[in-house]
Design a protein around this motif. Structure first.
Motif, PDB file in Angstrom:
ATOM      1  N   LYS A  23     -22.738  18.086 -12.852  1.00  0.00           N
ATOM      2  CA  LYS A  23     -23.203  17.746 -13.983  1.00  0.00           C
ATOM      3  C   LYS A  23     -24.543  18.490 -14.235  1.00  0.00           C
ATOM      4  CE  LYS A  23     -21.803  12.776 -12.511  1.00  0.00           C
ATOM      5  NZ  LYS A  23     -22.813  11.706 -12.622  1.00  0.00           N
ATOM      6  N   TRP A  50     -28.296  19.808 -15.514  1.00  0.00           N
ATOM      7  CA  TRP A  50     -29.179  18.880 -15.872  1.00  0.00           C
ATOM      8  C   TRP A  50     -30.182  19.427 -16.125  1.00  0.00           C
ATOM      9  CZ3 TRP A  50     -31.093  13.183 -16.158  1.00  0.00           C
ATOM     10  CH2 TRP A  50     -30.147  12.185 -15.142  1.00  0.00           C
ATOM     11  N   LEU A  51     -31.896  19.366 -17.278  1.00  0.00           N
ATOM     12  CA  LEU A  51     -32.314  20.711 -17.157  1.00  0.00           C
ATOM     13  C   LEU A  51     -33.878  20.165 -16.950  1.00  0.00           C
ATOM     14  CD1 LEU A  51     -33.201  22.077 -19.387  1.00  0.00           C
ATOM     15  CD2 LEU A  51     -34.047  20.553 -20.940  1.00  0.00           C
ATOM     16  N   ALA A  52     -33.800  20.772 -15.955  1.00  0.00           N
ATOM     17  CA  ALA A  52     -35.988  20.892 -15.529  1.00  0.00           C
ATOM     18  C   ALA A  52     -37.178  21.901 -16.122  1.00  0.00           C
ATOM     19  CB  ALA A  52     -35.919  20.905 -14.193  1.00  0.00           C
ATOM     20  N   PHE A  72     -37.164  15.991 -16.132  1.00  0.00           N
ATOM     21  CA  PHE A  72     -35.679  15.817 -16.357  1.00  0.00           C
ATOM     22  C   PHE A  72     -34.582  14.879 -17.001  1.00  0.00           C
ATOM     23  CE2 PHE A  72     -37.709  17.211 -11.484  1.00  0.00           C
ATOM     24  CZ  PHE A  72     -36.898  17.984 -11.890  1.00  0.00           C
ATOM     25  N   ARG A  73     -33.845  15.314 -17.207  1.00  0.00           N
ATOM     26  CA  ARG A  73     -32.836  14.848 -17.875  1.00  0.00           C
ATOM     27  C   ARG A  73     -31.413  15.631 -18.420  1.00  0.00           C
ATOM     28  NH1 ARG A  73     -36.353  17.484 -22.398  1.00  0.00           N
ATOM     29  NH2 ARG A  73     -37.925  15.638 -22.460  1.00  0.00           N
ATOM     30  N   PRO A  74     -30.482  15.176 -19.166  1.00  0.00           N
ATOM     31  CA  PRO A  74     -29.335  15.304 -19.797  1.00  0.00           C
ATOM     32  C   PRO A  74     -29.270  16.879 -19.837  1.00  0.00           C
ATOM     33  CG  PRO A  74     -28.307  13.427 -19.310  1.00  0.00           C
ATOM     34  CD  PRO A  74     -30.094  13.482 -18.969  1.00  0.00           C
ATOM     35  N   TYR A  75     -29.257  17.553 -19.676  1.00  0.00           N
ATOM     36  CA  TYR A  75     -29.305  19.174 -20.801  1.00  0.00           C
ATOM     37  C   TYR A  75     -28.084  19.492 -21.755  1.00  0.00           C
ATOM     38  CZ  TYR A  75     -28.134  24.128 -21.390  1.00  0.00           C
ATOM     39  OH  TYR A  75     -28.984  25.226 -22.295  1.00  0.00           O
TER      40      TYR A  75
END
Length: 71
Positions: free
Chosen positions: A49, A51-53, A62-65
């Motif tokens: 999975k 994710w975006l930091a 942080f959230r899904p990319y």
């Protein structure tokens, strides 16, 4: 994926650190690059999975990319 925002980033902060066994690591950190390079990474780690930091208003988020709008 780590997206550095120039407004919030200190030159002394580095978020991307990986152990020697990257393929076996639970979490793999990578800097966001251009669309072609990102897609190569996603294809290689296709069972992960993404994710975006990043930062917003000087806070870590942080959230899904999602691809950056300006890429």
């Amino acid at each position: 994926m780590v997206r550095y925002n120039n407004d919030d980033l200190s030159v002394h902060d580095e978020w991307v650190f990986n152990g020697a066994d990257i393929d076996g690591s639970k979490i793999v950190w990578a800097r966001e690059l251009d669309k072609t390079q990102n897609e190569k990474l996603f294809k290689y780690f296709n069972d992960r999975k993404v994710w975006l930091a990043t930062t917003e208003d000087e806070s870590l988020v942080f959230r899904p990319y999602e691809e950056a709008k300006d890429q």
